[in-house]
Design a protein around this motif. Structure first.
Motif, PDB file in Angstrom:
ATOM      1  N   UNK A 239       0.829  -1.196   0.000  1.00 14.82           N
ATOM      2  CA  UNK A 239       0.000   0.000   0.000  1.00 14.82           C
ATOM      3  C   UNK A 239       0.869   1.255   0.000  1.00 14.82           C
ATOM      4  N   UNK A 240       0.253   2.352  -0.406  1.00 14.63           N
ATOM      5  CA  UNK A 240       0.978   3.608  -0.489  1.00 14.63           C
ATOM      6  C   UNK A 240       1.519   3.921  -1.865  1.00 14.63           C
ATOM      7  N   UNK A 241       1.267   3.032  -2.829  1.00 13.34           N
ATOM      8  CA  UNK A 241       1.758   3.251  -4.197  1.00 13.34           C
ATOM      9  C   UNK A 241       0.626   3.485  -5.199  1.00 13.34           C
ATOM     10  N   UNK A 242      -0.608   3.575  -4.724  1.00 11.19           N
ATOM     11  CA  UNK A 242      -1.737   3.828  -5.615  1.00 11.19           C
ATOM     12  C   UNK A 242      -2.165   2.632  -6.437  1.00 11.19           C
ATOM     13  N   UNK A 243      -1.814   1.419  -6.000  1.00  9.57           N
ATOM     14  CA  UNK A 243      -2.125   0.229  -6.799  1.00  9.57           C
ATOM     15  C   UNK A 243      -3.626  -0.075  -6.861  1.00  9.57           C
ATOM     16  N   UNK A 244      -4.404   0.409  -5.892  1.00  7.85           N
ATOM     17  CA  UNK A 244      -5.850   0.152  -5.950  1.00  7.85           C
ATOM     18  C   UNK A 244      -6.440   0.731  -7.234  1.00  7.85           C
ATOM     19  N   UNK A 275     -12.742   5.817  -2.443  1.00  8.25           N
ATOM     20  CA  UNK A 275     -13.679   6.763  -3.050  1.00  8.25           C
ATOM     21  C   UNK A 275     -12.938   7.678  -4.033  1.00  8.25           C
ATOM     22  N   UNK A 276     -11.723   8.086  -3.676  1.00  7.89           N
ATOM     23  CA  UNK A 276     -10.936   8.922  -4.581  1.00  7.89           C
ATOM     24  C   UNK A 276     -10.562   8.164  -5.849  1.00  7.89           C
ATOM     25  N   UNK A 277     -10.286   6.881  -5.725  1.00  7.48           N
ATOM     26  CA  UNK A 277      -9.964   6.077  -6.908  1.00  7.48           C
ATOM     27  C   UNK A 277     -11.167   5.945  -7.838  1.00  7.48           C
ATOM     28  N   UNK A 278     -12.348   5.739  -7.280  1.00  4.38           N
ATOM     29  CA  UNK A 278     -13.544   5.665  -8.123  1.00  4.38           C
ATOM     30  C   UNK A 278     -13.768   6.977  -8.863  1.00  4.38           C
ATOM     31  N   UNK A 279     -13.595   8.083  -8.161  1.00  2.98           N
ATOM     32  CA  UNK A 279     -13.771   9.384  -8.805  1.00  2.98           C
ATOM     33  C   UNK A 279     -12.754   9.575  -9.932  1.00  2.98           C
ATOM     34  N   UNK A 280     -11.515   9.214  -9.678  1.00  2.00           N
ATOM     35  CA  UNK A 280     -10.452   9.350 -10.679  1.00  2.00           C
ATOM     36  C   UNK A 280     -10.728   8.488 -11.907  1.00  2.00           C
TER      37      UNK A 280
END
Length: 295
Positions: A239-244, A275-280
């Motif tokens: 985690x911490x690398x934006x892999x989600x 939630x931020x990933x879904x928005x992106x």
């Protein structure tokens, strides 16, 4: 005021269910949902429906898995509570509300009437969630291209990954499962859900670095209402690398490549990173959900 009469419905009187006003737009939200007539119940006062509930499950389920349509007329909170208490199934209650419902006085009043009925019946709020619906007009998100994805036929690999993912999670349902039965229970509940979905087992994928080190898993799925993001999970040490986001974009592309014309998804409101990933990725919030559980 006359007493309330609670009735189970069947195919002969299922139309009674439709006589109550629908201020929260539940009918439109459930246009793809198949509710069985005998899993519908109503509360009547003087022959008029003042509360209703539709319990739901998959086509092969012998009992409902949740109650996902619950309406109560203004001032009839006690009737709504009686409807819930009298039901033979004590399962989770899902209340789906229009996005931004708190900002509309009429919607807020209607929602709080249902909340009061649920709490009076002994239900407590577990979590608030955001519901998403991606359609092609939002555009396919670009794949970052940092990970390699592969099929994995061994459930034990996913079980181990889920145990590790849920050892540090923001998901309220997973946290509840861990509290009640440990990491094994939380992982098994996820696996059981994936197997319950009618989508192929072959769709489940493991994500790895180019060097072959596992990073996480994603499960493209179909539930009985259509294609959905079944699960996105990154192993704690990656985690911490934006892999989600990488997992989400791959899951989206996979479903579109397999014919999806829309994709549903959800995350807890408190899971701000997801939630931020879904928005992106171009997934708009279309509804909000409050999950209540019987206690």
């Amino acid at each position: 005021m006359t007493d309330v009469v609670i009735r189970a419905l069947d195919t002969s009187d299922a139309d009674l269910f439709d006589t109550l006003p629908d201020p929260l737009g539940a009918r439109e939200g459930h246009r793809l949902t198949r509710h069985r007539p005998d899993w519908k119940r109503v509360a009547l006062r003087d022959g008029r429906v003042v509360a209703r509930g539709a319990w739901w499950g998959g086509p092969d389920d012998t009992e409902p898995v949740n109650l996902n349509w619950f309406d109560v007329a203004d001032g009839e909170e006690e009737a709504g509570a009686a409807l819930l208490r009298s039901a033979p199934w004590q399962v989770e209650l899902e209340l789906n509300l229009p996005a931004g419902w708190r900002d509309d006085p009429a919607l807020r009043t209607a929602a709080e009437t249902r909340f009061t009925a649920a709490r009076t019946a002994g239900y407590e709020l577990l979590v608030e969630r955001l519901l998403y619906r991606w359609t092609p007009d939002h555009g396919l998100p670009d794949r970052p291209g940092r990970l390699v994805f592969r099929q994995e036929s061994d459930d034990a690999v996913f079980f181990d990954a889920l145990r590790r993912i849920h050892s540090a999670t923001l998901d309220a349902h997973a946290l509840m499962a861990v509290e009640e039965g440990g990491l094994d229970r939380a992982a098994q509940e996820e696996l059981d859900f994936f197997h319950w979905c009618p989508s192929p087992r072959e769709w489940w994928q493991v994500a790895c670095t180019p060097q072959g080190e596992p990073v996480g898993i994603h499960i493209p799925a179909h539930n009985p209402s259509g294609p959905c993001i079944g699960f996105i999970g990154v192993l704690p040490d990656h985690r911490g690398h934006g892999y989600a986001y990488d997992l989400l974009t791959e899951c989206t592309h996979f479903l579109v490549d397999h014919g999806a014309e829309f994709i549903a998804a959800a995350t807890d409101q408190g899971n701000f990173p997801m939630a931020a990933n879904f928005a992106k990725a171009g997934f708009p919030v279309v509804k909000e959900r409050l999950n209540f559980r019987p206690v």
